[in-house]
Design an enzyme around this catalytic site. Structure first.
Site, PDB file in Angstrom:
ATOM      1  N   ASP A 116      -5.839  -2.100  -5.300  1.00  0.00           N
ATOM      2  CA  ASP A 116      -6.101  -3.048  -4.216  1.00  0.00           C
ATOM      3  C   ASP A 116      -4.994  -4.090  -4.159  1.00  0.00           C
ATOM      4  O   ASP A 116      -4.585  -4.616  -5.192  1.00  0.00           O
ATOM      5  CB  ASP A 116      -7.429  -3.794  -4.458  1.00  0.00           C
ATOM      6  CG  ASP A 116      -8.640  -2.914  -4.158  1.00  0.00           C
ATOM      7  OD1 ASP A 116      -8.452  -1.725  -3.842  1.00  0.00           O
ATOM      8  OD2 ASP A 116      -9.766  -3.437  -4.245  1.00  0.00           O
ATOM      9  N   ASP A 119     -14.762  -5.573  -9.662  1.00  0.00           N
ATOM     10  CA  ASP A 119     -15.316  -4.371  -9.031  1.00  0.00           C
ATOM     11  C   ASP A 119     -15.093  -3.103  -9.863  1.00  0.00           C
ATOM     12  O   ASP A 119     -15.806  -2.118  -9.696  1.00  0.00           O
ATOM     13  CB  ASP A 119     -14.661  -4.127  -7.673  1.00  0.00           C
ATOM     14  CG  ASP A 119     -14.987  -5.240  -6.692  1.00  0.00           C
ATOM     15  OD1 ASP A 119     -16.015  -5.917  -6.887  1.00  0.00           O
ATOM     16  OD2 ASP A 119     -14.214  -5.419  -5.731  1.00  0.00           O
ATOM     17  N   ARG A 173      -9.277   5.849   2.490  1.00  0.00           N
ATOM     18  CA  ARG A 173      -8.434   4.696   2.125  1.00  0.00           C
ATOM     19  C   ARG A 173      -7.145   5.085   1.408  1.00  0.00           C
ATOM     20  O   ARG A 173      -6.925   4.692   0.273  1.00  0.00           O
ATOM     21  CB  ARG A 173      -9.215   3.714   1.241  1.00  0.00           C
ATOM     22  CG  ARG A 173     -10.466   3.186   1.888  1.00  0.00           C
ATOM     23  CD  ARG A 173     -11.130   2.151   1.016  1.00  0.00           C
ATOM     24  NE  ARG A 173     -12.343   1.652   1.663  1.00  0.00           N
ATOM     25  CZ  ARG A 173     -13.216   0.857   1.081  1.00  0.00           C
ATOM     26  NH1 ARG A 173     -13.015   0.446  -0.155  1.00  0.00           N
ATOM     27  NH2 ARG A 173     -14.272   0.435   1.738  1.00  0.00           N
ATOM     28  N   ASP A 197     -14.641   1.325  -8.547  1.00  0.00           N
ATOM     29  CA  ASP A 197     -14.489   0.868  -7.172  1.00  0.00           C
ATOM     30  C   ASP A 197     -13.352   1.599  -6.469  1.00  0.00           C
ATOM     31  O   ASP A 197     -13.574   2.562  -5.746  1.00  0.00           O
ATOM     32  CB  ASP A 197     -14.271  -0.649  -7.168  1.00  0.00           C
ATOM     33  CG  ASP A 197     -14.252  -1.191  -5.758  1.00  0.00           C
ATOM     34  OD1 ASP A 197     -15.151  -0.818  -4.975  1.00  0.00           O
ATOM     35  OD2 ASP A 197     -13.337  -1.961  -5.423  1.00  0.00           O
TER      36      ASP A 197
END
Ligand code: NAG
Ligand code: NAG
Length: 312
Positions: free
Chosen positions: A208, A180, A260, A204
């Protein structure tokens, strides 16, 4: 001889007060948190680099598996990158060495990755004392590895990429699916400490934690200029993320972070002592029954809109 200052100014108590006031201000100007205090107070930290491993907090625990007997010291001297045949002196060569490897950098450098860089277990990236930038294709991935420290690196402008081949641990050529474009991906990994990095402007997200990863601490990082910053759990059907435990402590999210910080699926996130300066959609959010313990965070809301809302 004529003394210009009144004599009381030259008296010992006055200077003592002045001096202690000065010292106090210097100390107040640069307070150190518990992680930094652990290594940074030592003016000779360059000669005691591995002490850093004892300074971690939170779910990663102390990173003492990364140090001690048999630790290989590897110095990156060459900013080049060859994903299929990594050359000695490059970062990729170092991150594939098996066993405890403590990686430092000879000088300031900009490393442009050709493909995603896989980091193997018991690896430490220690960017202290130099200015190291990593950018390029997909960037760093900690995949099925444990005991990894990433400290003091600037990672940015990571690009999405299609499937391809890279050399993985034990010299195996691995086919990887599309990426990503995250700065750091922690995938099915455990005991990972990400400290004091600067992450920004990737395709992206910036960081993560997915694929059933466990025991991760994300501390002292600066996240900026990113739409979606941090994803903990990427898939509603991935029940293994129920075991995920992530500590997010002493990070800065500013400027221009939209959402996020983090966004959590399943799992447990302890989000403590972070600074949020402005957000667009939201700062902290989650779904699929995550546990989020938000404690002592500093939220400075944007001026416009109705942004000071807590929804349970
Ligand atoms: C993740 O790692 C664990 C233990 O290493 C393994 O049992 C599991 O199958 C892995 N999950 C995936 C999706 O690779
Ligand atoms: C995670 O941390 C806990 C507590 O320290 C420990 O019991 C557990 O074995 C760790 N799990 C992994 C996969 O490292």
């Amino acid at each position: 001889m004529r003394i210009c200052a009144p004599s009381r100014f030259t008296s010992f108590p006055f200077f003592f007060i002045l001096f202690s006031f000065f010292i106090q201000n210097v100390c107040l100007a640069k307070p150190m948190n518990v992680i930094d205090k652990c290594w940074r107070q030592d003016t000779n930290w360059r000669n005691h680099r591995q002490r850093l491993a004892r300074c971690s907090v939170g779910f990663a625990g102390k990173m003492t598996n990364n140090i001690g007997k048999g630790t290989i010291r590897y110095i990156v001297t060459d900013p080049g990158d060859d994903p299929l045949s990594p050359q000695p002196g490059t970062l990729r060569y170092g991150t594939l060495i098996e066993g405890k490897t403590w990686i430092t950098f000879r000088k300031n450098m900009k490393i442009k990755l050709q493909k995603v860089l896989l980091i193997s277990s018991y690896t430490t990236l220690d960017g202290r004392g130099v200015d190291v930038h990593i950018e390029g294709n997909a960037c760093l991935v900690i995949y099925k590895a444990s005991n990894v420290i990433i400290h003091g690196i600037q990672i940015h402008h990571c690009k999405a990429q299609g499937p391809g081949l890279v050399m993985g641990p034990r010299g195996m050529i691995m086919p990887l699916g599309p990426m990503d474009g995250d700065a750091i991906g922690v995938v099915n990994a455990s005991k990972v400490w990400i400290d004091h990095n600067t992450l920004y402007s990737c395709d992206d997200g910036l960081l993560d934690v997915t694929g059933g990863s466990k025991n991760v601490t994300i501390s002292n990082n600066w996240f900026k200029n990113q739409e979606g910053v941090m994803l903990l759990g990427h898939d509603d059907s991935y029940l293994r993320d129920q075991q995920m435990k992530v500590t997010i402590v002493l990070n800065r999210f500013r400027p221009n972070c939209n959402q996020r910080m983090p966004r959590v699926r399943y799992g447990y996130a302890h989000v403590v002592n972070n600074l949020y300066q402005g957000w667009k959609q939201y700062a902290i959010g989650g779904s699929m029954h995550p546990i989020i313990k938000s404690e002592s965070n500093d939220f400075i809301a944007p001026q416009s809109g109705n942004k000071k809302v807590v929804i349970h």
